[in-house]
Design a protein around this motif. Sequence first.
Motif, PDB file in Angstrom:
ATOM      1  N   LYS A   1      -8.052  -7.529  -1.349  1.00 59.38           N
ATOM      2  CA  LYS A   1      -9.094  -7.218  -1.826  1.00 59.38           C
ATOM      3  C   LYS A   1     -10.482  -6.625  -1.045  1.00 59.38           C
ATOM      4  CE  LYS A   1      -7.395  -8.617  -5.778  1.00 59.38           C
ATOM      5  NZ  LYS A   1      -6.100  -8.882  -5.403  1.00 59.38           N
ATOM      6  N   GLN A   2     -10.379  -6.780   0.318  1.00 59.22           N
ATOM      7  CA  GLN A   2     -11.393  -6.336   1.051  1.00 59.22           C
ATOM      8  C   GLN A   2     -11.262  -4.708   1.260  1.00 59.22           C
ATOM      9  OE1 GLN A   2      -8.694  -7.758   2.038  1.00 59.22           O
ATOM     10  NE2 GLN A   2      -7.890  -6.963   4.190  1.00 59.22           N
ATOM     11  N   LEU A   3     -10.339  -4.104   0.839  1.00 56.91           N
ATOM     12  CA  LEU A   3     -10.096  -2.570   1.135  1.00 56.91           C
ATOM     13  C   LEU A   3     -10.825  -1.853   0.130  1.00 56.91           C
ATOM     14  CD1 LEU A   3      -6.066  -2.422   2.112  1.00 56.91           C
ATOM     15  CD2 LEU A   3      -8.230  -2.897   3.559  1.00 56.91           C
ATOM     16  N   SER A   4     -11.268  -0.843   0.559  1.00 57.65           N
ATOM     17  CA  SER A   4     -11.872   0.067  -0.482  1.00 57.65           C
ATOM     18  C   SER A   4     -11.118   1.264  -0.462  1.00 57.65           C
ATOM     19  CB  SER A   4     -13.309   0.670   0.226  1.00 57.65           C
ATOM     20  OG  SER A   4     -13.077   1.625   1.261  1.00 57.65           O
TER      21      SER A   4
ATOM     22  N   SER B   1      -7.497  -3.356  -7.428  1.00 58.65           N
ATOM     23  CA  SER B   1      -8.041  -4.657  -8.346  1.00 58.65           C
ATOM     24  C   SER B   1      -6.885  -5.177  -9.291  1.00 58.65           C
ATOM     25  CB  SER B   1      -9.070  -3.886  -9.234  1.00 58.65           C
ATOM     26  OG  SER B   1      -8.699  -3.010 -10.023  1.00 58.65           O
ATOM     27  N   SER B   2      -6.049  -4.454  -9.746  1.00 57.95           N
ATOM     28  CA  SER B   2      -4.985  -5.049 -10.637  1.00 57.95           C
ATOM     29  C   SER B   2      -3.773  -5.627 -10.032  1.00 57.95           C
ATOM     30  CB  SER B   2      -4.424  -3.713 -11.355  1.00 57.95           C
ATOM     31  OG  SER B   2      -3.611  -2.967 -10.544  1.00 57.95           O
ATOM     32  N   ASN B   3      -3.804  -5.590  -8.760  1.00 57.52           N
ATOM     33  CA  ASN B   3      -2.503  -6.088  -8.305  1.00 57.52           C
ATOM     34  C   ASN B   3      -3.141  -7.506  -7.452  1.00 57.52           C
ATOM     35  OD1 ASN B   3      -0.484  -6.960  -6.203  1.00 57.52           O
ATOM     36  ND2 ASN B   3       0.055  -5.008  -6.245  1.00 57.52           N
ATOM     37  N   LEU B   4      -2.720  -8.597  -7.648  1.00 54.27           N
ATOM     38  CA  LEU B   4      -2.977 -10.068  -7.411  1.00 54.27           C
ATOM     39  C   LEU B   4      -2.974 -10.318  -5.750  1.00 54.27           C
ATOM     40  CD1 LEU B   4      -3.975 -12.968  -7.903  1.00 54.27           C
ATOM     41  CD2 LEU B   4      -1.616 -13.520  -8.259  1.00 54.27           C
ATOM     42  N   ASN B   5      -1.684  -9.736  -5.202  1.00 50.46           N
ATOM     43  CA  ASN B   5      -1.632  -9.721  -3.974  1.00 50.46           C
ATOM     44  C   ASN B   5      -2.146  -8.680  -3.161  1.00 50.46           C
ATOM     45  OD1 ASN B   5       0.068 -12.077  -4.173  1.00 50.46           O
ATOM     46  ND2 ASN B   5       2.081 -10.708  -4.781  1.00 50.46           N
TER      47      ASN B   5
ATOM     48  N   TYR C   1      -5.110  -1.980   7.244  1.00 47.64           N
ATOM     49  CA  TYR C   1      -3.734  -2.157   7.119  1.00 47.64           C
ATOM     50  C   TYR C   1      -3.170  -3.364   6.894  1.00 47.64           C
ATOM     51  CZ  TYR C   1      -2.266   2.900   6.797  1.00 47.64           C
ATOM     52  OH  TYR C   1      -2.278   4.204   6.317  1.00 47.64           O
ATOM     53  N   GLU C   2      -4.039  -4.492   7.283  1.00 52.10           N
ATOM     54  CA  GLU C   2      -3.776  -5.772   7.181  1.00 52.10           C
ATOM     55  C   GLU C   2      -3.647  -6.127   5.765  1.00 52.10           C
ATOM     56  OE1 GLU C   2      -6.845  -7.850   9.462  1.00 52.10           O
ATOM     57  OE2 GLU C   2      -6.277  -6.955  11.453  1.00 52.10           O
ATOM     58  N   GLY C   3      -2.548  -6.736   5.367  1.00 52.74           N
ATOM     59  CA  GLY C   3      -2.153  -7.076   4.082  1.00 52.74           C
ATOM     60  C   GLY C   3      -1.506  -6.029   3.281  1.00 52.74           C
ATOM     61  N   LEU C   4      -1.666  -4.743   3.497  1.00 55.32           N
ATOM     62  CA  LEU C   4      -1.081  -3.518   2.739  1.00 55.32           C
ATOM     63  C   LEU C   4       0.190  -3.303   3.435  1.00 55.32           C
ATOM     64  CD1 LEU C   4      -1.823  -1.987   0.302  1.00 55.32           C
ATOM     65  CD2 LEU C   4      -2.852   0.117   1.835  1.00 55.32           C
ATOM     66  N   SER C   5       1.137  -3.752   2.774  1.00 56.15           N
ATOM     67  CA  SER C   5       2.411  -3.518   3.354  1.00 56.15           C
ATOM     68  C   SER C   5       2.811  -2.119   3.190  1.00 56.15           C
ATOM     69  CB  SER C   5       3.500  -4.629   2.732  1.00 56.15           C
ATOM     70  OG  SER C   5       3.698  -4.404   1.477  1.00 56.15           O
TER      71      SER C   5
END
Length: 715
Positions: free
Chosen positions: A410-413, A403-407, A362-366
């Motif tokens: 990227k490490q999440l699957s 993949s389509s969201n810059l913010n 969840y780090e970075g996925l608000s």
Amino acid sequence: MTGLEPFVAPLVSIMLDVLKDSGKKESEGLIARLMNRDVGKDFQDVVFKAAGQYIKSYTKRHGELKVLGMRDPVKLDDVFTTVQLLGEDEVQQFATIDDLEKLYRKADQRLLRYRSKERQDGITVASQKQFLMVLGAPGAGKSTFLRKIGLESFKGKKGNFKHQAIPVLLELKKFTESKIDLKALIEAEFTTCGFPKPKEFTESALEKGKLLILLDGLDEVPSANVNSVIDAIQDFVDRYDKNRYIASCRTAAYRYNFKRFSDVILSEFDDEQIQQFINNWFRSEEDKQAGTAALCWELLKRDENKAAKELAHSPILLTFLCLTYDKSQTFANNRSGLYKKALRILLEEWAAEKRIMRQAIYEGLSVELEEVLLSEIACEGFEADRLFIPQSQLVERIKKFLSSNLNAPKQLSGEQVLDAIAIQQGILVERVEDVYSLSHLTLQEYLTARYIYAHGQVSQMVEKYLTDERWREVFLLTSGLMVDRGSDELLLEMHKTAKQYARHPKVKALLQWADKVTAGSSGNFKPAAKRAVAIGIARAIHIAIDSNRAFRDIAKGIVRYIAIDRAIAIDRAIATIAAIDRAIAKDIAIAITIETLSTRPIARIIARDNKLEKSGIFTELELSQFTNQLQDLKSAEEESNITLINKVAELVKSAYLEAFHLTEELITYNDEESQALNKYLYSIDILLKCKKEAARLSPATWDAIEAELLLPPHD
């Protein structure tokens, strides 16, 4: 006096039994050592004091609820609602995802979960099974159930749990170390409360099977420690297998079949349980005198609250609804705000309240970013009329989003994100193997509306789905969400499309008639309200003289059109007119139906016609001839003269049509014409409801729309 005194004796009895058994095995057992010190009555006092302290500690820690920002805690016993469990075989297997879709549609309900009739009382099952694994969705009441079982065990023979055992509740989320010593944790519970010789007492109680061990929240164990915790529990159960064990876990996280445990699923609340919960919640004397529980339940059952009622099948969301009603005596003036709060509870608040550690993914996925993702998933499925989604499709959708969201991190699957949403939040639920859906249809509708508004697709939604009843809630929620710009765009688009439906020749002719017979009339009502009443009466007459319609369908057939009248009119007097309209439809139908020989409807029609004439809704309304015919019909029915009834009934129909300047041709429809009229009236109905849901709407916009409502279109 603490109120816990009646519970002390059963616990003391178990404790003495444990101590006695320990003394038998060891020449220097507990009792022997204590007696050699000549403590006598002091020993009993120690046991009683420890028992009382243990019950007090358990009740304080586990016998109260304080969730979702409640001002004060409530006793668990006061609000606990009997739970139902589903057996292991309740996880349905279907050949294809299409079978699952068909099952939902066949059930004709908003709940997306298969609901079995085979339910068992939870405490009864807990009494029957020595090893029990309780599964359920987040907020389904698993922790509450385990705590309630512990409270019941203190009551001894007076309780519903049929075994004498000392409850020990261990919260597995606290198992943050790789090495777990369950016996030491149990011993610590007894030590804190002053049990005599707690180490020896713990060993003896375990050996003799005197404990009820409650293992709460297997899914809440930090992921790094899951395997070691499972191994420790398995070994402990095998070593001390005379005790009783109840564990809990979220369904989506349960991948470990404890070999001795029976797996059961905590069922969603049914209507009876919802009502019981509400009654328990509003149980203060003040609420009893005000009838708060009954008012809350009646409001929740209303058709306009069916989506909110769907949420009420989840205990945590029912708690939220009760808190909401307690504050405002309603559920929400804006339903989109209500569902937004419910979604946030599932996304973050419930996990935060339980102090569950969020996984590293969840780090970075608000939460805000996650809502955008869920909105895309919800809308894509809703537009395709697919409620259930294959796992592979979900994973690909998540990967595409990331993949389509810059913010987006990227490490999440895609697999990791799906697992986290399903396990920790329960927003996406695995219904059968590798097939998911949103947890509630209400939340899918809310997320779809959120997507439509955020992506500026309001006009496209109106064009495609205005008369599709499946989209009804989405329209209402979209109207409520349009706070920044207001709902003007939505309502103007709906009105524009409705006017296109009015161009159908049959619909146009009816609107022309309604305008002609009400224009310039003396009644102090809005012109649109007058036209609505006229159309309602025309429809009522059509239904009444259609001999193929069953009486029970008559009221149902005009409710939609009465709702139009009510929604347009601000004046309280319109409600009276609506009642007249509804009554006319019922009573005329009875009066002119040969099989129904009753004079009471005729008397009611005469009385109400007098009120209708005085209302001034119609420009010219002369009902004297019709009243005379009704008197003749009344006499014929009193004589039970079937031949005369047939003759006079036809005269009644003709007189009523003449009084309202109607022709049978105008109110007789073939299937295509009936569909066209229903489509038009439905579009007006949903337009008015969206106006009511709007958080912001320009008065000028609404005045312009209302002035043209139910008017024939210009050529």
